[in-house]
Motif scaffolding. Structure first.
Motif, mmCIF file in Angstrom:
data_model
loop_
_atom_site.group_PDB
_atom_site.id
_atom_site.type_symbol
_atom_site.label_atom_id
_atom_site.label_comp_id
_atom_site.label_asym_id
_atom_site.label_seq_id
_atom_site.Cartn_x
_atom_site.Cartn_y
_atom_site.Cartn_z
ATOM 1 N N GLU A 44 -4.111 1.985 3.210
ATOM 2 C CA GLU A 44 -2.808 2.320 2.630
ATOM 3 C C GLU A 44 -2.461 3.771 2.932
ATOM 4 N N SER A 66 2.721 3.680 -4.833
ATOM 5 C CA SER A 66 1.345 3.230 -4.627
ATOM 6 C C SER A 66 1.031 2.011 -5.478
ATOM 7 N N ARG A 94 0.845 -0.657 3.405
ATOM 8 C CA ARG A 94 -0.484 -1.119 2.991
ATOM 9 C C ARG A 94 -0.813 -2.369 3.797
#
Length: 646
Positions: free
Chosen positions: A508, A343, A493
């Motif tokens: 995302e 992430s 994303r």
């Protein structure tokens, strides 16, 4: 002298007055940049480097000017050349600092933090747990258990008759289970353990050999730890107790993988607490907080369960659980979880390591870390502040990390050498040395998709794999290698940016999985989904130089759901952020539900176009709820000072 960047007089192209005005502004910007570069070259004392850089700058500028001019004929003026200062285009010192070891880091981060939480002093030890058990209650328990065993011809009858023990108190039920565990331990199959076999043993066989030993004293080998405690969990459930299996590492002198059982029981004060049974050994913990309870078992067994602590049922392993000590060791060893690492990479769109010096000072943990290009070094010192549920008394860790890669592919290999002093409930402090190796590979790529109006979509996607191995006592034998971890995740994303950079929004998604044991008896490995996440957000320019950020995320985790929301405000000088996190756990015995609120505010020091540093004040409040117990609120407050060096 003729300006080579002027429009050729022979060009026979008809343009509107608006196009001519756009091209005129374009040429003015070109000439300003070139003139600025020449002046800076004259002012520089590094003439050789200056003229080499200037020559490269002019060659690149000349090669690209025709395509830029063609674009200028149809593009709006504000898209021609970004508002880039000459100092940003031509800065030989900055280039040198970022490409060599002339400068150690581009910035220094210094963090001072203070955590506050209320710790209840536990009543530990089996004597305290049994202090309200009268001789009458003890006699009733052993008599009823004797009757159930002798009158049962097989395991099915045994479990049926155990349901009559539901009328016993929790203390009596624990006494009965402890006696069963002691008898079953005498049937331990050492040959099976030596062969490293994991075989499911039937309930019928377990009961038959337990009854044989109970009635005659004759020992008939049956199964190993997983088999024995699976049978004990089934017995506890028949008596109306909520029971489960726990795995980890035990052994003060020689490390061994092990499975034991846990349950909840009412103590002498009338409060429910987590109680572990290791064969016939009783380990009361005095708490419903599972992370704290694991700290008591670590002190009892004399080992930390880093990378190898799982909770489960007789049928399957559920998920890993962490003690306070494991969290400290994992952080020192660089473990973040594959989903979290991916992430962060998707947000930045890069895998390049930042060049910085980090210094963290807290009540218990002190850390200094230098990160530079392909190498990072860290030293962490931990000293416990007196928490009885923290099995670590002190820790010193030295971590070295090597990185290979670029903006699209990264490969990290970390080695952490740890010296750990573990508290012992009986005789003081136990010392042990460990090595933890971590391999982290991440692949990040991006594509830009054009859109009418000169906006664009940026698509980032990536993969992350994190593995870990733990060596105990610095021995590289099969017996010493007792823990491993492997996680992987994938995500995308998508970001949209408008022509004037006044609006961004993104979506995302990530998926993550883990290799873990699926069966506590057969020890089979399987790929299990850890969770998935959907995150959306946007950045809106409310006035020149001022941005407001919004973002929210929904996680579907293996133990429940987590919702996150964050709003931020950023100007030339001031940044502010407010966030919230809500966790709804489906397994509150092991993972708490929680609510967390966090905030921070920062101020940049120095000129607006060249800040010298930033001061950030941050704080948070955390409320946790286990099954049947609300934890005291936890608070953290601190200040972060960021110094920009070059």
């Amino acid at each position: 002298m003729t300006n080579i960047f002027e429009k050729p007089k022979s060009a026979e192209v008809e343009r509107s007055s608006e196009q001519m005005e756009t091209i005129r502004k374009f040429e003015e910007q070109e000439n300003t940049l070139i003139e600025g570069a020449l002046n800076r070259a004259k002012e520089s004392g590094h003439k050789k480097t200056s003229f080499k850089s200037l020559a490269a700058f002019l060659a690149l500028f000349t090669a690209s000017t025709m395509s830029e001019r063609a674009f200028a004929e149809s593009a709006p003026a504000e898209k021609l050349i970004p508002e880039t200062q000459v100092e940003e285009v031509y800065e030989s010192k900055k280039d040198a600092a970022s490409s060599s070891w002339d400068k150690l880091a581009s910035q220094i981060n210094i963090i001072f933090s203070q955590k506050q939480e209320t710790i209840k002093t536990p009543m530990l030890g089996k004597d305290n747990f049994y202090q309200q058990l009268s001789f009458k209650d003890w006699h009733e328990t052993v008599t009823q258990l004797d009757k159930i065993i002798r009158q049962s011809a097989n395991a099915r009858e045994f479990f049926q008759k155990l349901s009559s023990a539901k009328n016993l108190s929790d203390t009596q039920k624990i006494l009965a289970l402890s006696n069963m565990g002691g008898w079953l331990s005498r049937t331990y199959n050492f040959d099976m353990n030596a062969r490293d076999e994991y075989v499911v043993i039937s309930d019928e066989k377990m009961f038959e050999n337990m009854k044989l030993y109970y009635e005659t004293g004759k020992i008939e080998p049956t199964g190993i730890c997983g088999n024995i405690h699976v049978f004990m969990v089934k017995a506890a459930e028949q008596m109306g107790m909520d029971a489960w299996l726990q795995s980890g590492i035990i052994g003060k002198d020689r490390a061994e993988t092990h499975i034991w059982m846990g349950t909840t029981a009412e103590d002498a004060s009338g409060n429910k607490q987590i109680v572990f049974l290791d064969y016939g050994n009783l380990i009361p913990t005095g708490t419903r907080n599972y992370s704290d309870a694991l700290g008591i078992t670590e002190r009892f067994h004399g080992r930390l369960n880093t990378l190898n602590s799982f909770v489960g049922t007789p049928d399957k392993t559920l998920f890993p659980v962490e003690s306070r000590a494991e969290k400290v060791v994992k952080e020192a060893s660089g473990f973040k979880g594959a989903e979290k690492g991916l992430s962060k990479q998707l947000e930045t769109g890069t895998t390049i390591r930042p060049e910085e010096l980090n210094i963290e000072v807290g009540k218990e943990t002190k850390k200094i870390e230098l990160s530079k290009d392909h190498l990072a070094l860290a030293y962490i010192d931990y000293q416990d502040a007196g928490n009885p549920y923290q099995s670590l008394k002190e820790m010193q860790a030295l971590r070295g990390s090597w990185r290979l890669g670029n903006k699209r592919l990264g490969l990290d290999w970390d080695t952490t050498i740890l010296n750990l002093n573990i508290k012992d409930l009986g005789s003081g402090v136990l010392a042990q040395n460990e090595i933890i190796n971590r391999l982290n590979a991440d692949f990040i790529n991006s594509h830009e998709l054009s859109k009418s109006g000169y906006g664009k979509f940026v698509l980032n996607y990536g993969l992350t794999l994190e593995t870990g191995l733990r060596f105990i006592g610095l021995e590289l034998s099969k017996d010493a290698l007792k823990a491993a971890s492997a996680e992987g995740s994938a995500g995308v994303r998508l970001i949209y940016v408008d022509p004037k950079e006044t609006l961004k929004f993104f979506i995302e998604t990530t998926e993550s999985g883990r290799m873990q044991i699926s069966d506590p008896q057969e020890q089979r490995k399987t790929l299990k989904e850890v969770g998935n996440k959907l995150k959306i957000g946007q950045a809106l320019e409310v006035r020149p130089g001022t941005i407001i950020n919004f973002e929210s995320a929904l996680h579907n985790l293996e133990y429940g759901k987590k919702e996150e929301a964050e709003i931020g405000w950023k100007s030339d000088r001031i940044t502010a952020k407010l966030g919230s996190e809500v966790v709804e756990s489906e397994y509150k015995k092991f993972i708490p539900s929680s609510e967390k609120i966090s905030a921070e505010i920062g101020y940049k020091i120095g000129a607006e176009n060249q800040p010298k540093g930033e001061v950030v004040i941050f704080g948070s409040q955390l409320k946790e709820h286990y099954e049947g117990q609300d934890e005291p609120d936890k608070y953290e407050i601190g200040v972060k000072m960021r110094i920009f060096l070059w």
